[in-house]
Design a protein around this motif. Structure first.
Motif, PDB file in Angstrom:
ATOM      1  N   ARG A 176      73.053  -8.391  47.368  1.00  0.00           N
ATOM      2  CA  ARG A 176      73.242  -6.404  46.976  1.00  0.00           C
ATOM      3  C   ARG A 176      72.228  -6.315  47.982  1.00  0.00           C
ATOM      4  O   ARG A 176      72.309  -4.810  47.837  1.00  0.00           O
ATOM      5  CB  ARG A 176      72.276  -6.554  45.545  1.00  0.00           C
ATOM      6  CG  ARG A 176      72.221  -5.794  44.789  1.00  0.00           C
ATOM      7  CD  ARG A 176      73.447  -4.454  44.910  1.00  0.00           C
ATOM      8  NE  ARG A 176      72.551  -3.074  44.303  1.00  0.00           N
ATOM      9  CZ  ARG A 176      73.391  -2.066  44.574  1.00  0.00           C
ATOM     10  NH1 ARG A 176      74.729  -2.222  45.081  1.00  0.00           N
ATOM     11  NH2 ARG A 176      72.636  -1.218  43.536  1.00  0.00           N
ATOM     12  N   SER A 177      71.372  -6.909  48.827  1.00  0.00           N
ATOM     13  CA  SER A 177      70.480  -5.862  49.367  1.00  0.00           C
ATOM     14  C   SER A 177      70.630  -5.032  50.166  1.00  0.00           C
ATOM     15  O   SER A 177      70.344  -3.389  50.436  1.00  0.00           O
ATOM     16  CB  SER A 177      68.876  -7.135  50.228  1.00  0.00           C
ATOM     17  OG  SER A 177      68.182  -7.829  49.310  1.00  0.00           O
ATOM     18  N   ILE A 180      72.329  -1.487  48.718  1.00  0.00           N
ATOM     19  CA  ILE A 180      70.983  -1.168  48.356  1.00  0.00           C
ATOM     20  C   ILE A 180      70.441   0.311  49.858  1.00  0.00           C
ATOM     21  O   ILE A 180      70.583   1.077  49.849  1.00  0.00           O
ATOM     22  CB  ILE A 180      69.930  -1.686  47.773  1.00  0.00           C
ATOM     23  CG1 ILE A 180      70.595  -2.213  46.614  1.00  0.00           C
ATOM     24  CG2 ILE A 180      68.935  -0.687  48.260  1.00  0.00           C
ATOM     25  CD1 ILE A 180      68.709  -3.611  46.686  1.00  0.00           C
ATOM     26  N   TYR A 184      71.542   3.666  49.657  1.00  0.00           N
ATOM     27  CA  TYR A 184      70.224   4.708  51.132  1.00  0.00           C
ATOM     28  C   TYR A 184      70.991   5.311  51.210  1.00  0.00           C
ATOM     29  O   TYR A 184      70.258   6.622  51.303  1.00  0.00           O
ATOM     30  CB  TYR A 184      68.837   4.205  51.189  1.00  0.00           C
ATOM     31  CG  TYR A 184      67.774   5.107  51.323  1.00  0.00           C
ATOM     32  CD1 TYR A 184      67.165   5.597  50.472  1.00  0.00           C
ATOM     33  CD2 TYR A 184      67.176   4.793  52.513  1.00  0.00           C
ATOM     34  CE1 TYR A 184      66.344   6.498  50.737  1.00  0.00           C
ATOM     35  CE2 TYR A 184      66.428   5.672  53.090  1.00  0.00           C
ATOM     36  CZ  TYR A 184      65.291   6.829  51.784  1.00  0.00           C
ATOM     37  OH  TYR A 184      64.753   7.589  52.518  1.00  0.00           O
ATOM     38  N   SER A 265      61.134  -4.550  45.027  1.00  0.00           N
ATOM     39  CA  SER A 265      62.631  -3.923  44.371  1.00  0.00           C
ATOM     40  C   SER A 265      62.441  -2.535  43.858  1.00  0.00           C
ATOM     41  O   SER A 265      61.468  -2.043  43.394  1.00  0.00           O
ATOM     42  CB  SER A 265      63.025  -5.149  43.167  1.00  0.00           C
ATOM     43  OG  SER A 265      63.978  -4.290  42.828  1.00  0.00           O
ATOM     44  N   ASP A 267      65.947  -1.073  43.104  1.00  0.00           N
ATOM     45  CA  ASP A 267      67.262  -1.308  42.502  1.00  0.00           C
ATOM     46  C   ASP A 267      67.114  -1.495  40.809  1.00  0.00           C
ATOM     47  O   ASP A 267      66.274  -2.578  40.945  1.00  0.00           O
ATOM     48  CB  ASP A 267      67.884  -1.973  43.318  1.00  0.00           C
ATOM     49  CG  ASP A 267      69.773  -1.905  43.049  1.00  0.00           C
ATOM     50  OD1 ASP A 267      69.811  -1.236  42.909  1.00  0.00           O
ATOM     51  OD2 ASP A 267      70.121  -3.270  42.630  1.00  0.00           O
TER      52      ASP A 267
END
Length: 292
Positions: A176-177, A180, A184, A265, A267
């Motif tokens: 997931r990182s 993100i 962004y 985090s 998120d």
């Protein structure tokens, strides 16, 4: 082999003359704390019992209960205290003379006076007694260890299942990182485009902002360390032996990495996953307290 700190063992040994029963039960404790309860006659063996116990256990609050029964018919002997009987008789004669009473004391009455006749336990061969007691203690210890091993195997399987689940959480955070960061960048470009309308967007400035954002939320090191800790804990569990303190230390390190991920985090999905990760780590830490 993994052992739980909770367990129970019982053994009864009869050799014809004596019957020894030993029960052992234990709960969690940071160190080995042994309490022995036994008849006064066996108290001379307490140190020997503790020495035997240390061969079978390293940690836990251990309670040992020993009961003893003499099955022989020669274990007690009737003793006659002639000197005391003579003193009773002399005082009774004095009382008769002093008060002018008839001295009607009879043997049957004198024999009932305190301590004239007493039952005394005969001396016992300590070596023979310890042979029977030691056999009972070791038998109880063996049953106790069997119970600990059985419980320990269930603990190991449950812990490994939780560690596999934790690996799944780490996989999701790792996947997931990068998403993100891409999201962004898209949001930043859209927002700048709305603000500048037809003006040219400075891609270099956007790249700089995205790089700063990526560095701020980067959890690559935490993910790598978490994987290493999960693997390390599995290896320790499968290796067996005394491991409680080592596992507790690893769990503390895992919790530290999870906290760092949560602090970085921004998120929601990663935050939720991080909370689930911390919850499982806490469950693991609780169960580790049951491991020797």
């Amino acid at each position: 082999m993994i052992k739980s700190m909770t367990g129970f063992g019982r053994c009864e040994v009869t050799d014809g003359q004596w019957k020894m029963t030993v029960e052992i039960k234990a709960v969690n404790h940071r160190y080995l704390d042994v309490s022995v309860k036994m008849p006064k006659k066996l108290s001379i063996f307490e140190s020997s019992i503790r020495t035997v116990l240390k061969e079978y256990m390293e940690r836990g609050k251990v309670d040992v209960f020993v009961s003893y029964e003499d099955l022989s018919e020669t274990g007690f002997a009737l003793k006659y205290n002639e000197k005391l009987a003579g003193q009773y008789l002399e005082y009774l004669r004095q009382m008769a003379q002093t008060f002018g009473l008839e001295n009607d004391i009879r043997v049957s009455a004198l024999s009932r006076y305190p301590e004239v006749f007493v039952m005394e336990e005969e001396d016992t061969d300590e070596k023979e007694l310890w042979t029977v007691l030691e056999k009972a203690v070791r038998g109880a210890c063996e049953k106790f260890v069997e119970a600990r091993i059985s419980e320990g195997e269930h603990l190991r399987d449950d812990l490994i299942a939780k560690l596999d689940q934790m690996n799944g959480y780490v996989d999701y955070i790792e996947e997931r990182s990068p998403q993100i960061i891409a999201e962004y960048r898209t949001k930043l470009q859209t927002k700048i485009a709305d603000l500048l309308q037809d003006a040219q967007i400075d891609e270099g400035r956007i790249a700089t902002e995205v790089t700063l954002f990526a560095d701020k939320i980067c959890v690559d090191e935490e993910v790598v360390r978490l994987r290493s800790h999960v693997k390390g804990m599995k290896d320790v569990l499968l290796a067996g032996g005394s491991m409680g303190r080592k596992l507790d230390f690893i769990a503390q390190e895992m919790n530290r990495e999870a906290n760092t991920i949560l602090s970085k985090s921004n998120d929601l999905s990663i935050s939720d996953t991080g909370i689930n990760l911390k919850t499982d780590i806490e469950k693991v830490r609780e169960q580790i307290q049951n491991i020797e």
